[in-house]
Design an enzyme around this catalytic site. Sequence first.
Site, PDB file in Angstrom:
ATOM      1  N   CYS A  49     -32.177 101.402  69.931  1.00  0.00           N
ATOM      2  CA  CYS A  49     -30.705 101.406  69.948  1.00  0.00           C
ATOM      3  C   CYS A  49     -30.175 101.976  68.633  1.00  0.00           C
ATOM      4  O   CYS A  49     -30.323 101.358  67.577  1.00  0.00           O
ATOM      5  CB  CYS A  49     -30.237  99.964  70.186  1.00  0.00           C
ATOM      6  SG  CYS A  49     -28.544  99.598  69.696  1.00  0.00           S
ATOM      7  N   CYS A  66     -27.682  99.887  66.697  1.00  0.00           N
ATOM      8  CA  CYS A  66     -28.366  98.724  66.093  1.00  0.00           C
ATOM      9  C   CYS A  66     -29.008  99.116  64.776  1.00  0.00           C
ATOM     10  O   CYS A  66     -28.909  98.391  63.781  1.00  0.00           O
ATOM     11  CB  CYS A  66     -29.459  98.196  67.023  1.00  0.00           C
ATOM     12  SG  CYS A  66     -28.877  97.584  68.600  1.00  0.00           S
TER      13      CYS A  66
END
Length: 143
Positions: A67, A70
């Site tokens: 991600c 993230c």
Amino acid sequence: MSVILSCPHCHTGNRLDPARLADNPNCGACKQPLLSGAPLEATAANLIELLQHAPLPIVLDFWAPWCGPCRMFAPTFAATAADWAGRALFVKVNTEAEPMLAQQFQIRSIPTLMIWQNGEIAAQMAGALPASQFAAWLGQTIR
Ligand SMILES: [Zn+2]
């Protein structure tokens, strides 16, 4: 009652009573502080115990290695953890490594951020935040 926490310095597992986390415990192997302000990594083996028994509020970051947002948020989370050392525990959950936790906590998008206080969710939001907004959100919830 005990949890196993991985030392952020030497990665040795330390078994301790979560109530002791307020006393700034040292690693049994390398003697450095377990809670040096670096985020802890939680697993299914220790997360529930931590949430139920830690003496400090817990800020959770549900993330995954694939991600992008993230990964971009990780330095903000780490820097904020250092700022809040002693006032809150910052804990990361790798949802790729711990899919059962992602399911249990009904994580529908990542990153998802949660604040736990007194064994329950005090606040939750999906999406990465700039550092200033993240700090403001924490300040609104953690007293
Ligand atoms: Zn250590």
